[in-house]
Design a protein around this motif. Structure first.
Motif: not given
Length: 113
Positions: A16-20, A24-27, A32-50
């Protein structure tokens, strides 16, 4: 029942974030889109398995398009697998999710014997 997000939920959230990001970042470059998506999840998963499941999904999206992101995600995933001594807590997932996660790890060539 576990308190972690399942593999299908994490994949759905990441897609869902990748699609967004693509919408939203067509240009911008794909990296850069991948880096943005990965950054959006920074700290979201503290459990190692997640975090491992997130890395598997994100690595599947990165492919060879982003060497730096792929390298970071792969090394993080491999470190987590090593810390689990290759015995992932797959029982925390539904059987179909566990099977798909293991299959994706193998297809992506992430270090797991």
């Amino acid at each position: 029942m576990s308190d972690i997000d399942g593999y299908f939920q994490i994949r759905s959230d990441v897609l869902a974030y990748y699609w967004r990001g693509c919408r939203d970042k067509m240009d911008e470059r794909h990296e850069d889109v991948l880096a943005w998506m990965i950054h959006e999840f920074d700290g979201a998963y503290v459990d190692p398995f997640e975090l491992l499941m997130f890395c598997v999904v994100a690595l599947g999206l990165c492919g060879s398009w982003s060497v730096s992101a792929s390298s970071h995600l792969r090394s993080t995933a491999e470190r987590i697998i090593f810390e689990f001594d290759s015995r992932l807590p797959l029982s925390l997932l539904a059987a179909d999710e566990a099977d798909e996660l293991v299959s994706d790890i193998r297809v992506l060539g992430i270090g797991m014997a």
